[in-house]
Design a protein around this motif. Structure first.
Motif, PDB file in Angstrom:
ATOM      1  N   SER A  31     -42.812  41.901  -9.509  1.00 20.49           N
ATOM      2  CA  SER A  31     -43.742  42.636  -8.635  1.00 20.49           C
ATOM      3  C   SER A  31     -43.940  44.086  -9.065  1.00 20.49           C
ATOM      4  CB  SER A  31     -43.226  42.602  -7.186  1.00 20.49           C
ATOM      5  OG  SER A  31     -42.021  43.344  -7.063  1.00 20.49           O
ATOM      6  N   LEU A  49     -35.914  29.697  -8.118  1.00 22.58           N
ATOM      7  CA  LEU A  49     -37.115  30.494  -8.370  1.00 22.58           C
ATOM      8  C   LEU A  49     -38.380  29.737  -7.975  1.00 22.58           C
ATOM      9  CD1 LEU A  49     -36.532  32.289 -11.796  1.00 22.58           C
ATOM     10  CD2 LEU A  49     -36.884  33.358  -9.563  1.00 22.58           C
ATOM     11  N   ASP A  50     -39.214  30.385  -7.219  1.00 25.37           N
ATOM     12  CA  ASP A  50     -40.537  29.858  -6.880  1.00 25.37           C
ATOM     13  C   ASP A  50     -41.514  31.013  -7.075  1.00 25.37           C
ATOM     14  OD1 ASP A  50     -42.725  28.504  -5.971  1.00 25.37           O
ATOM     15  OD2 ASP A  50     -42.140  28.557  -3.860  1.00 25.37           O
ATOM     16  N   VAL A  51     -41.948  31.200  -8.340  1.00 29.02           N
ATOM     17  CA  VAL A  51     -42.733  32.370  -8.695  1.00 29.02           C
ATOM     18  C   VAL A  51     -43.980  31.939  -9.469  1.00 29.02           C
ATOM     19  CG1 VAL A  51     -40.753  33.933  -8.741  1.00 29.02           C
ATOM     20  CG2 VAL A  51     -41.355  32.660 -10.798  1.00 29.02           C
ATOM     21  N   ARG A  82     -37.709  38.517  -8.742  1.00 24.83           N
ATOM     22  CA  ARG A  82     -38.944  38.700  -7.945  1.00 24.83           C
ATOM     23  C   ARG A  82     -39.358  40.169  -7.925  1.00 24.83           C
ATOM     24  NH1 ARG A  82     -36.485  34.715  -3.763  1.00 24.83           N
ATOM     25  NH2 ARG A  82     -37.412  32.733  -4.390  1.00 24.83           N
ATOM     26  N   ARG A  83     -38.372  41.054  -7.825  1.00 24.10           N
ATOM     27  CA  ARG A  83     -38.683  42.485  -7.843  1.00 24.10           C
ATOM     28  C   ARG A  83     -39.255  42.888  -9.199  1.00 24.10           C
ATOM     29  NH1 ARG A  83     -34.356  47.444  -6.693  1.00 24.10           N
ATOM     30  NH2 ARG A  83     -35.641  49.096  -7.619  1.00 24.10           N
ATOM     31  N   THR A  94     -32.081  35.986  -8.376  1.00 20.65           N
ATOM     32  CA  THR A  94     -33.419  35.562  -7.959  1.00 20.65           C
ATOM     33  C   THR A  94     -34.161  36.716  -7.289  1.00 20.65           C
ATOM     34  OG1 THR A  94     -32.640  33.296  -7.665  1.00 20.65           O
ATOM     35  CG2 THR A  94     -34.679  33.906  -6.544  1.00 20.65           C
ATOM     36  N   ARG A  95     -33.453  37.475  -6.450  1.00 21.63           N
ATOM     37  CA  ARG A  95     -34.048  38.632  -5.801  1.00 21.63           C
ATOM     38  C   ARG A  95     -34.503  39.663  -6.825  1.00 21.63           C
ATOM     39  NH1 ARG A  95     -31.391  42.574  -3.254  1.00 21.63           N
ATOM     40  NH2 ARG A  95     -29.361  41.579  -3.454  1.00 21.63           N
TER      41      ARG A  95
END
Length: 783
Positions: A203, A226-228, A199-200, A195-196
């Motif tokens: 971004s 996941l909350d994206v 997100r990276r 998950t980390r």
């Protein structure tokens, strides 16, 4: 499409096949080998893909390029789904389905070329298919052309297997891919680090993110975490075809595609600019010792990691985020482990028997089946009635045509109306929990998996009418060695008929009996993943071949157990003591107990320890026939000295001193006390015990008792000197010597000086060699 690298090589590929009949095409992902090569080949072409999703996607892509619907000139056939017509020239199938076609039509009538796509994945069905195709080409179809394609493979070895086939290399045009490592922090679970990394990836660049995870369970974990600001899409082999197709189409918004290994090759996920690789894969394994098989999670190989990274550079420069430390990259295995070395070979063994070569020795293999697992698979097929005397039976051929594992095929054959249960046993992701009966009720009422389940039930020749079929019976017919009984009232531990213990999690109550459909091995104990509550009657009905009634005499729990027992495999159903068990069986059980628990079962008295030490000395010095006295040697002779023992109490009551003496043959036995005397008479007249546990033997004696003795004693026919441990009047060590005459000359003076003042009432003559020895060391007053 004409710009793809493989386009320029199409004439060379066709020419190689025409001239040689076989060829190897090595081309990285994105070069067009899956979709451009088959249409460029003449005649009817069958393309074998390792996965159903890849077969359907490849057919759809080739049909779209031809401007036709799937099922016209390009079609596909996978388990439970087929789209072909009389106009179909190119058919994409799974490797397993093509194996079954070969079994029914070994000549592959009407087929001109077989393309074996993605050979490097080394799936069991694909390796078997290659061996059978080569055999068919050698004997029945010398004109059949075979093209093996791969992205990463040991091409030279494959070329030799195909008869020194030409190798055509097509370079890739993948865009550059930057690599970043995102290792887990201490205590972080896989879903956390993935998950980390997602997100990276979102971004640091644009485009979609393709995430490789080992299985559906991890996909659920990451999807929940996941909350994206992106659409989260799932892609794995168990999804309905419509959802798979949707994952392979571009989205209106940015997407995060959570996928298993199905996305590694043979299909393109459009829009991907970044890959997050969890570094794990789920592969089949079988544990023959515990009777468990299934999927286990392993590290990916370097070749797979490279292929996954390449998915980020299919359409533009990309990025890959690897969820492991950078230093571990060099420790990855080079290639994936071939399934044939590790998977359950029961299905392969049945296919070989149907082909007419039960041991597979007549075939050319990339890697031959390991003899041990293949023998175990053939034993299973014999128990299922599919083989007799090593040859396939009519029942075995019927089981082979059903297209499921032979164990499940056995349940379908022996239990009419079992298709509903078998469909779940074949795909346990259809079940939401561990209760098989509850899962069936949910599927019948309607659940997200119902449509997929009903399709499979129809494919298996069933319909939704087997509701009164006991799921425990069907499971037991398929997996008789997994029938299990609770080990104690209130316990969550069960013993399976195969002898393996499993724990039952919450969700199924505490039934006395279980029919276990699947279980995981944690490294310490098995854990039930899917099962049905059962009873003894059902278990016996499902596994009559495991039912045994016999007299049993064995060593168990520290003693001889003699009983008449009725067992279902390892599970004891009934037992009663045997009043008069056979003597030979009792002796064998006692010997087994001694072998397992050693000499701790007998009582070694001080006398026995002395005899053992004396015999050990004679064996060491004089050799045979004096017996060795180490534990292994004594236990090896147990048939002699423990012959009269019938239980643990008898062993504890043995006179081990006499037992050990009995191991010495005549006439040597008559000299035992002479050669290794238990006691030696000293000048005072005392008979002092020799300590044979010391090396060399020791004689502890007070100094006053050996006055006048000038020569040290010996044992073993004078070959071993006895060391004197000279004691003070209080029995404390004063001196140790193996040369008594020398001690009187040089050492006695100092000992006398030290002890004379401490023990003034004792005799300390200046010349001990001329003094009278005495047991009474205190000088008595003269009358």
């Amino acid at each position: 499409m004409s710009d793809l690298p493989v386009s320029a090589a199409l004439p060379e590929i066709a020419a190689a096949l025409a001239a040689h009949g076989t060829a190897v095409l090595v081309a990285p992902p994105g070069t067009g080998k899956t979709t451009l090569v088959p249409p460029a080949l003449p005649g009817r072409v069958v393309v074998a893909e390792p996965r159903r999703i890849a077969a359907r996607a490849a057919a759809a892509r080739m049909a779209a390029l031809a401007g036709e619907p799937v099922g016209a000139s390009v079609g596909y056939a996978v388990r439970g789904d087929r789209k072909v017509s009389k106009d179909t020239r190119i058919e994409v199938v799974t490797s397993g389905l093509l194996v079954r076609r070969l079994q029914s039509d070994p000549e592959l009538s009407g087929v001109d070329t077989v393309v074996l796509d993605e050979c490097h994945e080394r799936h069991l069905d694909a390796d078997l298919l290659l061996a059978l195709l080569l055999d068919a080409r050698d004997g029945l179809r010398p004109d059949l052309r075979i093209l093996a394609t791969s992205a990463t493979v040991a091409a030279d070895r494959l070329a030799v297997l195909l008869g020194d086939a030409p190798v055509i290399q097509v370079p890739g045009v993948a865009h550059p891919v930057s690599v970043a490592y995102v290792p887990p922090v201490r205590g972080e679970r896989l879903d956390g680090v993935v998950t980390r990394a997602v997100r990276r990836a979102l971004s640091e660049g644009d485009g979609d993110v393709l995430v490789f995870l080992p299985g559906a369970k991890e996909i659920r974990w990451v999807g929940a975490a996941l909350d994206v600001d992106a659409d989260v899409v799932v892609l794995h082999g168990r999804l309905p075809s419509g959802e798979q197709d949707a994952a392979l189409r571009p989205g209106a918004r940015r997407r995060v595609v959570l996928a298993t290994a199905v996305a590694e090759s043979s299909l393109t996920v459009p829009g991907v600019r970044a890959v997050v690789d969890a570094g794990q894969a789920r592969v089949p394994r079988v544990d023959h010792g515990r009777g468990l098989s299934g999927l286990v999670t392993v590290r990916v190989s370097a070749a797979v990691a490279e292929q996954r990274a390449g998915r980020a550079g299919r359409e533009a420069p990309g990025r890959v985020y690897r969820c492991w430390p950078e230093h571990e990259q060099s420790t990855l295995p080079r290639y994936p482990e071939p399934e044939i070395r590790t998977a359950d070979l029961t299905g392969l063994a049945l296919e070989l028997a149907c082909w007419g070569t039960p041991d597979g020795a007549a075939l050319r293999w990339w890697d031959a089946p390991p003899p041990g697992p293949l023998a175990a698979a053939r034993a299973t097929l014999t128990a299922l009635g599919a083989l007799r005397d090593g040859e396939v039976t009519a029942r075995g051929r019927e089981m082979s045509r059903l297209g499921v594992h032979p164990r499940l095929a056995r349940a379908l054959v022996d239990c009419p109306g079992s298709a509903e249960v078998v469909a779940v046993l074949d795909d346990d992701t259809l079940a939401a929990g561990i209760d098989l009966a509850a899962a069936l009720r949910a599927l019948r009422r309607g659940s997200p998996n119902t449509q997929r389940w009903r399709r499979e039930v129809r494919r298996l020749g069933g319909r939704e009418s087997g509701r009164d079929v006991d799921p425990a019976l069907v499971t037991g017919l398929a997996f008789p060695e997994r029938l299990a009984r609770r080990r104690a009232v209130g316990s969550r531990s069960y013993l399976m008929a195969g002898g393996t213990a499993v724990d039952l999690p919450d969700g199924l109550g505490e039934p006395e009996w279980l029919a276990v459909a699947s279980a995981d091995w944690t490294g310490r104990v098995g854990v039930v993943r899917l099962a049905a509550a059962a009873d003894e009657e059902t278990a016996v009905r499902a596994a009559p071949a495991l039912l045994v009634e016999e007299d049993e005499v064995r060593w168990a729990d520290g003693d001889v157990v003699a009983r008449r027992v009725r067992r279902l495999g390892a599970i004891v159903l009934r037992e009663r003591p045997l009043a008069d068990p056979p003597s030979a069986a009792v002796r064998a059980a006692v010997r087994d107990g001694l072998a397992k628990e050693g000499l701790a079962l007998v009582r070694m008295s001080d006398q026995a320890k002395s005899v053992r030490a004396r015999l050990a000395l004679l064996h060491r010095v004089l050799g045979d026939p004096w017996p060795a006295m180490d534990d292994a040697a004594v236990l090896a002779a147990a048939e002699t000295w423990a012959a009269g023992a019938r239980n643990a109490a008898d062993l504890r009551g043995l006179d081990m001193a006499s037992a050990l003496r009995s191991l010495v043959p005549w006439p040597e036995a008559g000299r035992f006390d002479e050669l290794a005397p238990e006691r030696i008479t000293v000048p005072s007249g005392s008979r002092v015990r020799v300590d044979y546990t010391a090396d060399p033997p020791a004689l502890p004696v007070k100094i006053q008792e050996v006055f006048g003795w000038t020569a040290s004693p010996t044992v073993a026919d004078g070959r071993v000197p006895v060391v004197l441990h000279l004691l003070s009047p209080a029995g404390r060590p004063a001196a140790v010597t193996g040369d008594l005459a020398g001690f009187w000359r040089t050492g006695y003076r100092q000992v006398r000086a030290e002890l004379r003042g401490r023990y003034p009432r004792h005799r300390w003559p200046e010349d001990p060699t001329a003094a009278e020895p005495t047991r009474h060391t205190i000088q008595r007053p003269r009358r």
